[in-house]
Motif scaffolding. Structure first.
Motif, mmCIF file in Angstrom:
data_model
loop_
_atom_site.group_PDB
_atom_site.id
_atom_site.type_symbol
_atom_site.label_atom_id
_atom_site.label_comp_id
_atom_site.label_asym_id
_atom_site.label_seq_id
_atom_site.Cartn_x
_atom_site.Cartn_y
_atom_site.Cartn_z
ATOM 1 N N ALA A 166 50.415 53.561 40.567
ATOM 2 C CA ALA A 166 49.701 53.214 39.325
ATOM 3 C C ALA A 166 50.247 51.917 38.727
ATOM 4 O O ALA A 166 49.488 51.100 38.206
ATOM 5 C CB ALA A 166 49.818 54.349 38.313
ATOM 6 N N GLY A 167 51.554 51.694 38.816
ATOM 7 C CA GLY A 167 52.156 50.461 38.321
ATOM 8 C C GLY A 167 51.693 49.252 39.117
ATOM 9 O O GLY A 167 51.363 48.202 38.539
ATOM 10 N N ARG A 168 51.649 49.402 40.447
ATOM 11 C CA ARG A 168 51.159 48.304 41.299
ATOM 12 C C ARG A 168 49.689 48.016 41.013
ATOM 13 O O ARG A 168 49.275 46.865 40.922
ATOM 14 C CB ARG A 168 51.360 48.646 42.780
ATOM 15 C CG ARG A 168 52.808 48.559 43.241
ATOM 16 C CD ARG A 168 52.945 48.712 44.742
ATOM 17 N NE ARG A 168 52.482 49.996 45.231
ATOM 18 C CZ ARG A 168 53.198 51.112 45.235
ATOM 19 N NH1 ARG A 168 54.431 51.108 44.775
ATOM 20 N NH2 ARG A 168 52.710 52.241 45.715
ATOM 21 N N GLU A 169 48.899 49.070 40.833
ATOM 22 C CA GLU A 169 47.469 48.905 40.548
ATOM 23 C C GLU A 169 47.256 48.209 39.203
ATOM 24 O O GLU A 169 46.412 47.312 39.088
ATOM 25 C CB GLU A 169 46.785 50.268 40.548
ATOM 26 C CG GLU A 169 45.286 50.202 40.356
ATOM 27 C CD GLU A 169 44.640 51.574 40.404
ATOM 28 O OE1 GLU A 169 43.694 51.791 39.632
ATOM 29 O OE2 GLU A 169 45.084 52.414 41.214
ATOM 30 N N LEU A 170 48.038 48.584 38.201
ATOM 31 C CA LEU A 170 47.918 47.957 36.882
ATOM 32 C C LEU A 170 48.229 46.461 36.961
ATOM 33 O O LEU A 170 47.487 45.635 36.427
ATOM 34 C CB LEU A 170 48.859 48.635 35.890
ATOM 35 C CG LEU A 170 48.830 48.080 34.470
ATOM 36 C CD1 LEU A 170 47.482 48.351 33.807
ATOM 37 C CD2 LEU A 170 49.958 48.700 33.650
ATOM 38 N N LEU A 171 49.307 46.099 37.655
ATOM 39 C CA LEU A 171 49.643 44.680 37.804
ATOM 40 C C LEU A 171 48.555 43.932 38.564
ATOM 41 O O LEU A 171 48.222 42.793 38.234
ATOM 42 C CB LEU A 171 50.983 44.509 38.518
ATOM 43 C CG LEU A 171 52.231 44.741 37.679
ATOM 44 C CD1 LEU A 171 53.477 44.525 38.519
ATOM 45 C CD2 LEU A 171 52.258 43.856 36.452
ATOM 46 N N GLN A 172 47.980 44.561 39.583
ATOM 47 C CA GLN A 172 46.908 43.925 40.354
ATOM 48 C C GLN A 172 45.680 43.680 39.479
ATOM 49 O O GLN A 172 45.079 42.604 39.525
ATOM 50 C CB GLN A 172 46.543 44.776 41.571
ATOM 51 C CG GLN A 172 45.458 44.193 42.444
ATOM 52 C CD GLN A 172 45.841 42.856 43.054
ATOM 53 O OE1 GLN A 172 46.986 42.627 43.407
ATOM 54 N NE2 GLN A 172 44.883 41.948 43.156
ATOM 55 N N GLU A 173 45.327 44.657 38.662
ATOM 56 C CA GLU A 173 44.184 44.498 37.759
ATOM 57 C C GLU A 173 44.427 43.362 36.770
ATOM 58 O O GLU A 173 43.526 42.554 36.500
ATOM 59 C CB GLU A 173 43.918 45.802 36.992
ATOM 60 C CG GLU A 173 43.363 46.923 37.850
ATOM 61 C CD GLU A 173 43.359 48.260 37.133
ATOM 62 O OE1 GLU A 173 43.732 48.327 35.931
ATOM 63 O OE2 GLU A 173 42.992 49.265 37.778
ATOM 64 N N MET A 174 45.644 43.290 36.246
ATOM 65 C CA MET A 174 45.975 42.228 35.300
ATOM 66 C C MET A 174 45.918 40.861 35.987
ATOM 67 O O MET A 174 45.414 39.895 35.412
ATOM 68 C CB MET A 174 47.365 42.468 34.703
ATOM 69 C CG MET A 174 47.428 43.673 33.780
ATOM 70 S SD MET A 174 49.109 44.102 33.275
ATOM 71 C CE MET A 174 49.551 42.645 32.342
ATOM 72 N N ALA A 175 46.410 40.788 37.216
ATOM 73 C CA ALA A 175 46.385 39.525 37.963
ATOM 74 C C ALA A 175 44.945 39.090 38.227
ATOM 75 O O ALA A 175 44.617 37.901 38.124
ATOM 76 C CB ALA A 175 47.149 39.672 39.272
ATOM 77 N N GLU A 176 44.076 40.033 38.543
ATOM 78 C CA GLU A 176 42.673 39.697 38.799
ATOM 79 C C GLU A 176 41.984 39.181 37.537
ATOM 80 O O GLU A 176 41.219 38.219 37.598
ATOM 81 C CB GLU A 176 41.942 40.908 39.380
ATOM 82 C CG GLU A 176 42.346 41.202 40.818
ATOM 83 C CD GLU A 176 41.758 42.480 41.368
ATOM 84 O OE1 GLU A 176 40.850 43.072 40.727
ATOM 85 O OE2 GLU A 176 42.218 42.907 42.448
ATOM 86 N N ARG A 177 42.287 39.788 36.391
ATOM 87 C CA ARG A 177 41.693 39.310 35.136
ATOM 88 C C ARG A 177 42.206 37.913 34.782
ATOM 89 O O ARG A 177 41.434 37.060 34.343
ATOM 90 C CB ARG A 177 41.961 40.299 33.999
ATOM 91 C CG ARG A 177 41.087 41.557 34.111
ATOM 92 C CD ARG A 177 41.100 42.379 32.835
ATOM 93 N NE ARG A 177 42.412 42.818 32.437
ATOM 94 C CZ ARG A 177 42.997 43.948 32.846
ATOM 95 N NH1 ARG A 177 42.366 44.745 33.682
ATOM 96 N NH2 ARG A 177 44.195 44.273 32.417
#
Length: 153
Positions: free
Chosen positions: A109-120
């Motif tokens: 979940a932490g990796r996914e959250l960082l990935q979502e933030m990077a995409e935005r």
């Protein structure tokens, strides 16, 4: 010709210094241009986001290592880590080389959250890049390769 040294004859040291100053000036401004509100899971602490980013780059670390990396007290990091484990963003794992030591790492979940933030952030950077010509974009891509070498481990 003698005595015609001017602004064009900058020594490498001065050129490096001027480049460093310009980067130091522009990077925070660019950062602000692409920053967005924190996701709900991190709403109460920007420090938690920084901790996630550091762990993402390192892979794993102890609470003490994170305190040093972040320049804050160990008890502060311990409290932050407890909250982030409760939110499902971090995992605590026993160090296989030292059974007394606990290593922190990002959860899925932490990796996914960082990935979502990077995409935005990438979307916002992309909107800025649309203002550039093809030649300017190519120049930035070349500069990014050079900057990438500077930050490689």
């Amino acid at each position: 010709m003698e005595g015609e040294e001017g602004a064009d004859s900058v020594t490498p040291t001065n050129e490096q210094h001027e480049t460093a100053l310009e980067l130091a000036r522009l990077l925070p401004v660019l950062g602000l241009m692409v920053t967005e509100p924190l996701p709900e899971l991190l709403r109460d602490s920007r420090s938690q986001m920084i901790l996630l980013q550091i762990l993402s780059a390192r892979g794993a670390a102890t609470v003490s290592e994170m305190a040093v990396a972040m320049g804050i007290a160990v008890p502060t990091v311990s409290t932050m880590v407890r909250k982030m484990v409760e939110k499902g963003l971090l995992e605590r794992n026993q160090d296989p080389e030292d059974w007394r030591s606990i290593r922190l790492s990002l959860s899925a979940a932490g990796r996914e959250l960082l990935q979502e933030m990077a995409e935005r952030r990438a979307e916002r950077v992309g909107a800025l890049l649309e203002r550039l010509s093809a030649e300017e974009l190519a120049t930035i891509r070349s500069a990014l390769q050079i900057l990438g070498r500077l930050v490689e481990k």
